[in-house]
Enzyme design. Structure first.
Site, PDB file in Angstrom:
ATOM      1  N   TYR A  27       0.849  -1.200   0.000  1.00 19.75           N
ATOM      2  CA  TYR A  27       0.000   0.000   0.000  1.00 19.75           C
ATOM      3  C   TYR A  27       0.889   1.256   0.000  1.00 19.75           C
ATOM      4  O   TYR A  27       0.617   2.236  -0.694  1.00 19.75           O
ATOM      5  CB  TYR A  27      -0.937  -0.013   1.215  1.00 19.75           C
ATOM      6  CG  TYR A  27      -1.589   1.323   1.488  1.00 19.75           C
ATOM      7  CD1 TYR A  27      -2.535   1.849   0.608  1.00 19.75           C
ATOM      8  CD2 TYR A  27      -1.242   2.074   2.611  1.00 19.75           C
ATOM      9  CE1 TYR A  27      -3.109   3.099   0.842  1.00 19.75           C
ATOM     10  CE2 TYR A  27      -1.811   3.316   2.853  1.00 19.75           C
ATOM     11  CZ  TYR A  27      -2.744   3.822   1.959  1.00 19.75           C
ATOM     12  OH  TYR A  27      -3.292   5.060   2.191  1.00 19.75           O
ATOM     13  N   SER A 109      -3.450  13.832   6.849  1.00 18.73           N
ATOM     14  CA  SER A 109      -4.441  13.433   5.847  1.00 18.73           C
ATOM     15  C   SER A 109      -5.826  13.318   6.485  1.00 18.73           C
ATOM     16  O   SER A 109      -5.961  12.886   7.627  1.00 18.73           O
ATOM     17  CB  SER A 109      -4.036  12.079   5.257  1.00 18.73           C
ATOM     18  OG  SER A 109      -5.136  11.483   4.596  1.00 18.73           O
ATOM     19  N   GLN A 130      -4.917  18.220   5.425  1.00 15.04           N
ATOM     20  CA  GLN A 130      -5.247  17.915   4.020  1.00 15.04           C
ATOM     21  C   GLN A 130      -6.708  17.504   3.922  1.00 15.04           C
ATOM     22  O   GLN A 130      -7.175  16.648   4.680  1.00 15.04           O
ATOM     23  CB  GLN A 130      -4.337  16.787   3.503  1.00 15.04           C
ATOM     24  CG  GLN A 130      -4.644  16.356   2.076  1.00 15.04           C
ATOM     25  CD  GLN A 130      -5.597  15.182   2.012  1.00 15.04           C
ATOM     26  OE1 GLN A 130      -5.601  14.339   2.908  1.00 15.04           O
ATOM     27  NE2 GLN A 130      -6.412  15.125   0.973  1.00 15.04           N
ATOM     28  N   TYR A 132     -10.031  15.952   2.040  1.00 12.33           N
ATOM     29  CA  TYR A 132     -10.858  15.244   1.058  1.00 12.33           C
ATOM     30  C   TYR A 132     -12.304  15.496   1.483  1.00 12.33           C
ATOM     31  O   TYR A 132     -12.604  15.451   2.682  1.00 12.33           O
ATOM     32  CB  TYR A 132     -10.621  13.726   1.121  1.00 12.33           C
ATOM     33  CG  TYR A 132      -9.374  13.215   0.443  1.00 12.33           C
ATOM     34  CD1 TYR A 132      -9.029  13.609  -0.844  1.00 12.33           C
ATOM     35  CD2 TYR A 132      -8.570  12.273   1.084  1.00 12.33           C
ATOM     36  CE1 TYR A 132      -7.899  13.097  -1.464  1.00 12.33           C
ATOM     37  CE2 TYR A 132      -7.439  11.757   0.468  1.00 12.33           C
ATOM     38  CZ  TYR A 132      -7.118  12.173  -0.806  1.00 12.33           C
ATOM     39  OH  TYR A 132      -6.010  11.667  -1.419  1.00 12.33           O
ATOM     40  N   THR A 158      -6.565  18.476  -1.951  1.00  8.88           N
ATOM     41  CA  THR A 158      -6.017  17.552  -2.964  1.00  8.88           C
ATOM     42  C   THR A 158      -6.971  17.493  -4.144  1.00  8.88           C
ATOM     43  O   THR A 158      -8.157  17.206  -3.975  1.00  8.88           O
ATOM     44  CB  THR A 158      -5.807  16.161  -2.335  1.00  8.88           C
ATOM     45  OG1 THR A 158      -4.913  16.309  -1.236  1.00  8.88           O
ATOM     46  CG2 THR A 158      -5.214  15.183  -3.335  1.00  8.88           C
ATOM     47  N   ARG A 167      -4.533   0.630  -8.212  1.00  8.60           N
ATOM     48  CA  ARG A 167      -3.338   0.086  -7.536  1.00  8.60           C
ATOM     49  C   ARG A 167      -3.412  -1.440  -7.614  1.00  8.60           C
ATOM     50  O   ARG A 167      -4.109  -2.072  -6.812  1.00  8.60           O
ATOM     51  CB  ARG A 167      -3.287   0.559  -6.086  1.00  8.60           C
ATOM     52  CG  ARG A 167      -3.752   1.998  -5.873  1.00  8.60           C
ATOM     53  CD  ARG A 167      -2.679   2.982  -5.606  1.00  8.60           C
ATOM     54  NE  ARG A 167      -3.201   4.343  -5.675  1.00  8.60           N
ATOM     55  CZ  ARG A 167      -3.758   5.016  -4.650  1.00  8.60           C
ATOM     56  NH1 ARG A 167      -3.830   4.454  -3.452  1.00  8.60           N
ATOM     57  NH2 ARG A 167      -4.203   6.244  -4.808  1.00  8.60           N
ATOM     58  N   LYS A 255      -3.095  20.878  -4.111  1.00 15.35           N
ATOM     59  CA  LYS A 255      -2.123  19.772  -4.258  1.00 15.35           C
ATOM     60  C   LYS A 255      -2.566  18.845  -5.383  1.00 15.35           C
ATOM     61  O   LYS A 255      -3.673  18.293  -5.332  1.00 15.35           O
ATOM     62  CB  LYS A 255      -2.029  18.981  -2.945  1.00 15.35           C
ATOM     63  CG  LYS A 255      -1.165  17.725  -3.021  1.00 15.35           C
ATOM     64  CD  LYS A 255      -0.995  17.116  -1.644  1.00 15.35           C
ATOM     65  CE  LYS A 255      -0.143  15.862  -1.668  1.00 15.35           C
ATOM     66  NZ  LYS A 255      -0.855  14.666  -2.143  1.00 15.35           N
ATOM     67  N   HIS A 279       0.790  12.718  -6.847  1.00 11.61           N
ATOM     68  CA  HIS A 279       0.371  11.794  -5.796  1.00 11.61           C
ATOM     69  C   HIS A 279       1.368  10.628  -5.689  1.00 11.61           C
ATOM     70  O   HIS A 279       1.002   9.511  -5.365  1.00 11.61           O
ATOM     71  CB  HIS A 279      -1.030  11.264  -6.111  1.00 11.61           C
ATOM     72  CG  HIS A 279      -1.953  11.166  -4.935  1.00 11.61           C
ATOM     73  ND1 HIS A 279      -2.946  12.065  -4.675  1.00 11.61           N
ATOM     74  CD2 HIS A 279      -2.034  10.249  -3.933  1.00 11.61           C
ATOM     75  CE1 HIS A 279      -3.618  11.689  -3.590  1.00 11.61           C
ATOM     76  NE2 HIS A 279      -3.074  10.596  -3.117  1.00 11.61           N
ATOM     77  N   ARG A 282       0.511   7.483  -7.838  1.00 14.17           N
ATOM     78  CA  ARG A 282      -0.549   6.590  -7.342  1.00 14.17           C
ATOM     79  C   ARG A 282      -1.879   6.844  -8.021  1.00 14.17           C
ATOM     80  O   ARG A 282      -2.850   6.148  -7.788  1.00 14.17           O
ATOM     81  CB  ARG A 282      -0.729   6.779  -5.835  1.00 14.17           C
ATOM     82  CG  ARG A 282       0.511   6.470  -5.041  1.00 14.17           C
ATOM     83  CD  ARG A 282       0.428   7.007  -3.624  1.00 14.17           C
ATOM     84  NE  ARG A 282      -0.427   6.272  -2.747  1.00 14.17           N
ATOM     85  CZ  ARG A 282      -0.103   5.133  -2.143  1.00 14.17           C
ATOM     86  NH1 ARG A 282       1.083   4.615  -2.338  1.00 14.17           N
ATOM     87  NH2 ARG A 282      -0.943   4.520  -1.342  1.00 14.17           N
TER      88      ARG A 282
HETATM   89  C1  LIG Z   1       0.741   5.381   1.446  1.00 21.39           C
HETATM   90  C2  LIG Z   1       0.387   6.726   0.889  1.00 21.39           C
HETATM   91  C3  LIG Z   1      -0.809   7.342   1.252  1.00 21.39           C
HETATM   92  C4  LIG Z   1      -1.123   8.610   0.763  1.00 21.39           C
HETATM   93  N1  LIG Z   1      -2.269   9.226   1.184  1.00 21.39           N
HETATM   94  C5  LIG Z   1      -2.544  10.487   0.765  1.00 21.39           C
HETATM   95  C6  LIG Z   1      -3.692  11.186   1.272  1.00 21.39           C
HETATM   96  O1  LIG Z   1      -4.423  10.688   2.101  1.00 21.39           O
HETATM   97  N2  LIG Z   1      -3.916  12.434   0.780  1.00 21.39           N
HETATM   98  C7  LIG Z   1      -3.096  13.039  -0.152  1.00 21.39           C
HETATM   99  O2  LIG Z   1      -3.348  14.162  -0.558  1.00 21.39           O
HETATM  100  N3  LIG Z   1      -1.993  12.398  -0.616  1.00 21.39           N
HETATM  101  C8  LIG Z   1      -1.704  11.159  -0.171  1.00 21.39           C
HETATM  102  N4  LIG Z   1      -0.578  10.529  -0.621  1.00 21.39           N
HETATM  103  C9  LIG Z   1       0.317  11.219  -1.569  1.00 21.39           C
HETATM  104  C10 LIG Z   1       1.387  12.011  -0.815  1.00 21.39           C
HETATM  105  O3  LIG Z   1       0.829  13.101  -0.134  1.00 21.39           O
HETATM  106  C11 LIG Z   1       2.471  12.536  -1.764  1.00 21.39           C
HETATM  107  O4  LIG Z   1       1.871  13.263  -2.797  1.00 21.39           O
HETATM  108  C12 LIG Z   1       3.324  11.408  -2.371  1.00 21.39           C
HETATM  109  O5  LIG Z   1       3.578  10.420  -1.411  1.00 21.39           O
HETATM  110  C13 LIG Z   1       4.645  11.982  -2.869  1.00 21.39           C
HETATM  111  O6  LIG Z   1       5.398  11.005  -3.503  1.00 21.39           O
HETATM  112  P1  LIG Z   1       6.590  10.165  -2.797  1.00 21.39           P
HETATM  113  O7  LIG Z   1       5.898   9.141  -1.943  1.00 21.39           O
HETATM  114  O8  LIG Z   1       7.305   9.577  -3.948  1.00 21.39           O
HETATM  115  O9  LIG Z   1       7.389  11.131  -1.957  1.00 21.39           O
HETATM  116  C14 LIG Z   1      -0.239   9.257  -0.135  1.00 21.39           C
HETATM  117  C15 LIG Z   1       0.968   8.640  -0.477  1.00 21.39           C
HETATM  118  C16 LIG Z   1       1.287   7.410   0.032  1.00 21.39           C
HETATM  119  C17 LIG Z   1       2.613   6.791  -0.335  1.00 21.39           C
END
Ligand SMILES: Cc1cc2nc3c(=O)[nH]c(=O)nc-3n(C[C@H](O)[C@H](O)[C@H](O)COP(=O)(O)O)c2cc1C
Length: 387
Positions: A27, A109, A130, A132, A158, A167, A255, A279, A282
Site C-alpha cells: 500500500y 491526511s 489535508q 478530502y 487535494t 493500484r 495539491k 500523488h 498513485r
Molecule cells: C501510502 C500513501 C498514502 C497517501 N495518502 C494520501 C492522502 O491521504 N492524501 C493526499 O493528498 N496524498 C496522499 N498521498 C500522496 C502524498 O501526499 C504525496 O503526494 C506522495 O507520497 C509523494 O510522492 P513520494 O511518496 O514519492 O514522496 C499518499 C501517499 C502514500 C505513499
C-alpha cells in the site's frame, strides 16, 4: 536491514518490508497501473546535473526557509499519507512528533487514524490539514472547523483524486476483501498478517482496524472501508474552492497540479500555494515526473504564489535539485512512511536525518551556504523542460 543502520531511504524501505505485512508494505510502496510514473518520478532527478562552484568555503549551511509564513528548519516537510496508523501504533502522532522535533511541518491526511487535535498536541511544529470532501460538504465543513480550532496553519486541498488510482498490488493483496469485515471474504488473505507477528501484536494493541476520526458522519467516525468508493463520492472541482475558502479563511494549498494551466487556475481560485504533485505516481499513470513540469509551473505562476513539489524524493540531492529549479520547499511521502513502517517515530527521525545530512553535504559540494541562494545556475536541466 535494521533501521538504525540505514544509510539511505532505500535501506529504510527494506527495513519496512521486513516488519510490515505485504498488504501494508505494498500500500505504501506501490503506484497506479504499470507504475511508470512512480518510477519516472525518481528517475527524472537523474536528468538534472549539478554545476558546482569549487573552492568556495562553506563552513555551515543554512537550511531554514518559510512556507506560507511558517518558519521551518528544513526545506522539506511531511506530505499527507493516509492510514499511517496501519504502519505503526498512533502512526500520525509519532510522525508529527518527529517532524516537530526536526522543526518542520506535518501534514495530516483526512484519511488518518488519529484525530487532528491529538496530532496537534503531539507536535511542537506547524500542522497542516489535508482535505478530502468524503462524506459530503457538511462533513468537510465540520472537519475544516476542527482543523481551524486546533491551530492548523494551512489547508491542503487535494485535486488529483476524482477516483482512486488503479493500484494493482492492492487488488492482488486483497485489500478490498480485508476491509470488508466479512470473515469468509477476508479469510484467504489473513495469512500475510500471521507472517509478521511483531507488527500484528502492535496493531492489535493499538485497537486493530482503525476508524477515521476526522470524518465524522451522522453515526460517528467513518469505519475503515473501501477508500476507493469513498473517494469517488468526494470529487473536488474548482467551484468548491469558493465555499472551502469561505469556511477556512486561511492559506489554501492546491495539491496535484501537473500543468501551467492548472497552476493559473489554482491562483484564480484563491490558492496561496500549489504543490506540483502526481500523488507519488498513485493516481494517473503515464503523467510526467513532477520535476519535469516544475519549470513550466514556475514560469506560469511568475512569483504570484509559492510553488512546492512532491513525488519521487528519495535523496537530499533530489531536494536540492528541486530547489534549484524553483521549488520553495518539497514534501516527502514514502521516504518517511518507510521509516514509520520500519520503526515508528525513530524511523521517521532517521529518514529526516538522512535527508538533512545529504542536503548539507550536497550544498557544501556545490559551494552554496543557504538554501535561499540555490537557483538554476547550479544545475543543467534538459532544454525542453525550460522552454
Ligand atoms: C501510502 C500513501 C498514502 C497517501 N495518502 C494520501 C492522502 O491521504 N492524501 C493526499 O493528498 N496524498 C496522499 N498521498 C500522496 C502524498 O501526499 C504525496 O503526494 C506522495 O507520497 C509523494 O510522492 P513520494 O511518496 O514519492 O514522496 C499518499 C501517499 C502514500 C505513499
Amino acid at each position: 536491514m535494521r533501521f538504525a543502520r540505514a544509510v539511505n531511504v532505500a535501506d529504510l524501505r527494506l527495513a519496512a518490508r521486513r516488519r510490515l505485512p505485504r498488504a501494508v508494505f505494498d500500500y505504501i510502496d506501490g503506484g497506479a497501473d504499470a507504475e511508470w510514473t512512480l518510477r519516472e518520478n525518481s528517475r527524472a532527478f537523474d536528468d538534472v546535473m549539478f554545476r558546482p562552484r569549487s573552492a568556495v568555503a562553506t563552513k555551515s549551511c543554512d537550511l531554514r526557509t518559510t512556507v506560507l509564513g511558517d518558519s521551518i528548519e528544513l526545506p522539506f516537510f511531511l506530505a499527507p499519507v493516509g492510514s499511517c496508523r496501519m504502519f505503526y501504533p498512533r502512526g500520525e502522532e509519532v510522525a508529527a512528533r518527529a517532524a516537530g522535533e526536526a522543526g518542520t511541518i506535518y501534514t495530516l491526511s483526512t484519511l488518518s487514524g488519529c484525530a487532528v487535535r491529538d496530532v496537534k498536541a503531539a507536535t511542537r511544529g506547524p500542522l497542516w490539514y489535508q482535505l478530502y470532501v468524503i462524506g459530503g460538504r457538511d462533513v468537510a465543513l465540520a472537519a475544516i472547523e476542527r482543523a481551524k480550532n486546533c491551530g492548523c496553519s494551512a489547508l491542503v486541498v487535494t485535486i488529483d483524486t476524482p477516483v482512486a488510482g488503479m493500484r494493482e498490488r492492492d487488488l492482488r493483496n486483497g485489500v478490498k476483501e480485508l476491509v470488508s469485515g466479512a470473515p469468509f471474504t477476508m479469510f484467504p488473505y489473513l495469512f500475510q498478517f500471521l507472517a509478521r507477528p511483531r507488527w500484528l501484536a502492535a496493531y492489535l494493541r493499538d485497537g486493530g482496524l482503525m476508524k477515521f476520526p476526522n470524518i465524522v458522519l451522522n453515526d460517528g467516525p467513518m469505519p475503515y472501508a473501501d477508500v476507493g468508493a469513498a473517494l469517488e463520492q468526494a470529487m473536488v472541482c474548482w467551484d468548491d474552492f469558493k465555499w472551502i475558502r469561505e469556511a477556512w479563511q486561511g492559506p489554501i494549498v492546491a495539491k496535484g497540479v501537473h500543468t501551467a494551466d492548472d497552476a493559473r487556475r489554482a491562483i484564480d481560485h484563491g490558492a496561496a500555494a500549489v504543490v506540483v504533485s502526481n500523488h507519488g505516481g498513485r493516481q494517473l499513470d503515464g503523467v510526467a515526473a513532477t520535476l519535469r513540469v516544475l519549470p513550466e509551473v514556475i514560469a506560469a505562476v511568475n512569483g504570484q504564489v509559492e510553488v512546492l513539489l512532491d513525488s519521487g524524493i528519495r535523496r537530499g540531492s533530489d531536494v536540492v535539485k528541486a530547489l534549484c529549479l524553483g521549488a520553495r520547499a518539497v514534501l516527502i511521502g514514502r521516504a518517511y512512511a518507510y521509516g514509520l513502517g520500519a520503526a515508528g517515530g525513530a524511523g521517521v527521525t532517521r529518514a529526516i536525518d538522512i535527508l538533512r545530512a545529504d542536503i548539507v553535504r550536497t550544498m557544501k559540494l556545490l559551494g552554496c551556504s543557504s538554501v535561499r541562494d540555490l537557483d538554476r545556475s547550479f544545475v543543467d536541466a534538459p532544454s525542453e523542460w525550460l522552454r
